[in-house]
Enzyme design. Sequence first.
Site, PDB file in Angstrom:
ATOM      1  N   ASN A  67       0.876  -1.174   0.000  1.00 58.08           N
ATOM      2  CA  ASN A  67       0.000   0.000   0.000  1.00 58.08           C
ATOM      3  C   ASN A  67       0.911   1.220   0.000  1.00 58.08           C
ATOM      4  OD1 ASN A  67      -1.882   1.977   0.420  1.00 58.08           O
ATOM      5  ND2 ASN A  67      -2.436   1.354   2.491  1.00 58.08           N
ATOM      6  N   GLU A  74     -19.854  21.273   0.766  1.00 64.19           N
ATOM      7  CA  GLU A  74     -19.985  19.879   1.207  1.00 64.19           C
ATOM      8  C   GLU A  74     -21.171  19.206   0.514  1.00 64.19           C
ATOM      9  OE1 GLU A  74     -18.165  17.820   2.459  1.00 64.19           O
ATOM     10  OE2 GLU A  74     -19.422  16.233   3.266  1.00 64.19           O
ATOM     11  N   HIS A 109     -21.284  36.382 -12.045  1.00 67.43           N
ATOM     12  CA  HIS A 109     -20.028  36.805 -12.662  1.00 67.43           C
ATOM     13  C   HIS A 109     -19.514  35.780 -13.672  1.00 67.43           C
ATOM     14  CE1 HIS A 109     -19.731  40.347 -10.166  1.00 67.43           C
ATOM     15  NE2 HIS A 109     -20.108  39.600  -9.142  1.00 67.43           N
TER      16      HIS A 109
END
Length: 598
Positions: free
Chosen positions: A97, A474, A497
């Site tokens: 890993n 989130e 904008h």
Amino acid sequence: MCGIVGYNGKDKNTLRILIDGLKALEYRGYDSAGIAYKNDEINIIKSVGKINELENKIDFNLNTNIGIGHTRWATHGSVNENNSHPHNVGDITIVHNGIIENFNEIKKELTSKGYHFNSTTDTEVACALIDYYYKENKDIKTSLVKFMKKIKGSYALGIMCKDSDTIYSVRKDSPLIIAKNESGNFIASDTIAVSKYADSVMYLDENVIAEITNDKITLFDKDLKEVESNFKSIDKSTNNTDKCGYDHYMLKEIHEQPKVFRDTVSPYLENGIDSLIDKMPDFTKYNRIDIVACGSAYHTGLVGKNLIEEFAQVPVNVEVASEYRYKNNFYDDKTLVIVVSQSGETADTLAALRKAKNDNIDTLAIVNVEGSTMAREADILLKIKAGREIAVATTKAYSAQVAMLSLIALNLASAKGNIDKEEMKVILKDIKELPVKIENTILNSDYKNIAEAIYKNDNIFFIGRGIDYALSMEGSLKLKEISYINSQAYAAGELKHGTISLIEEGTPVIGILTEENLILKTISNIEEVKSRGAITTVITNSDINNNFDYNIKIPKVHKLLQSLLTIIPLQLISYEVAKLRNCNIDQPKNLAKSVTVE
Ligand code: AGP
């Protein structure tokens, strides 16, 4: 991200132990899996896709006492059996890993020495390097010392050698635990992989070689001197992986939020605000706070910034860890660096923590996983009590992190005398009542209707101002993660904008309206998109009379706590949308629960 499990012991059922371990690690995210076991020789079985595919290839009547297993989350090279682990080169077989950064250079050196490679992975190169040193030294521990000197990057390794019945492990910047029971010894990326079998566990330190036979675990430092092990018994109650009747872990975890909030905050408030001041460090000595994290944890930092700046009047700088670790940070001895991480193992956040520590800056970690590297290395630890979070998309850990940051804001604001008695009473009352309000907010049935109206769209926008903008970010990430719909979060005033050009008939826009003094401003922005054809949803704690398509009313509480209610509709709308789109909610494609590489 990749998961490792290994067993060496007297139990002949090793293949079942390995498969059970890999299944328990599925939550980390993976795209292929494999095992290696030994009877007369080392045998390797691999498969692409889910663990069941691998399981179908295994003859569980086969008796063996030693083996290693792996779930791979592709980094170097595409998803196929060749690239899956375990890798074998010469006498050595490994699972890995992490990322070997200098693998290209090493590959060239080894190729010139006659090595051939069958995969495109960095892991096969690492395996060949150990084999090369082993052929040179005839001693595996000496070979591993040389390997650790040569390698740049991160690794947790499970290593088997053709000539011995021992498993070896080393690690750097990637987690690895060693565990044992009466009949044998284990290695794993996470205790949960072995908690069904093992009784006690220890975290392997960096620069330590673990030598694991079927009845003994011995640890060595880089000079091959023996070092002590430090096992603790495994708390099996925290490893419950039952869905408890829910369709998905994510839904179960959303429903756990009332309890998680209570468990996280109540130890700090046993005697009201006095115990909060007693039990937390003295934040008044800092005149600047840096919050550093990744993904959702970064979003909790944005909520924390909003609260700490408003209530405690201390400037807060929130940064993505992968940027912070490489940039000029103008901190000094009056700066506190707070890292936020569910896993406590995220590579970039860990690197940011180490950087600050190295520069002698005070560090505090808000972490969920007990014993994780960040929990052990930060100067101060504030542990959240979310319990094990299995769904890749975080929900309950996110809210527990927000709860802890709210407590920090409350502590600092009250220590600085910014909150009077009356306001404190309101806050403490709201804290007490919040779990029930979270529960009621979860039970609102409108989320399904909203999901029905928007799930076929390709683009969905979230807008808000102030803390509502942090929550929009989130909400948008949650939707992207589990439903694969392209979604953007915008500060409500910013839309016009440029991005407003993307709004057309039927584009869903979800507006968040809890910032009392900004609600009217955001309403105008939602009207602007409505008049261009958007399907509008508002999530608000106020009475809004505008004619928006959907209006989710959540209870109004003190601003220090409001986010913990506002986030619930965002989590559940994403969940319902993903369900309608038949997505793999708990294990979204390409994502990993614990991101242990850069
Ligand atoms: C959130 O749903 C994510 N899966 C992801 O953004 C996560 O928050 C991020 O990778 C950080 O993880 P950590 O909290 O374990 O450090």
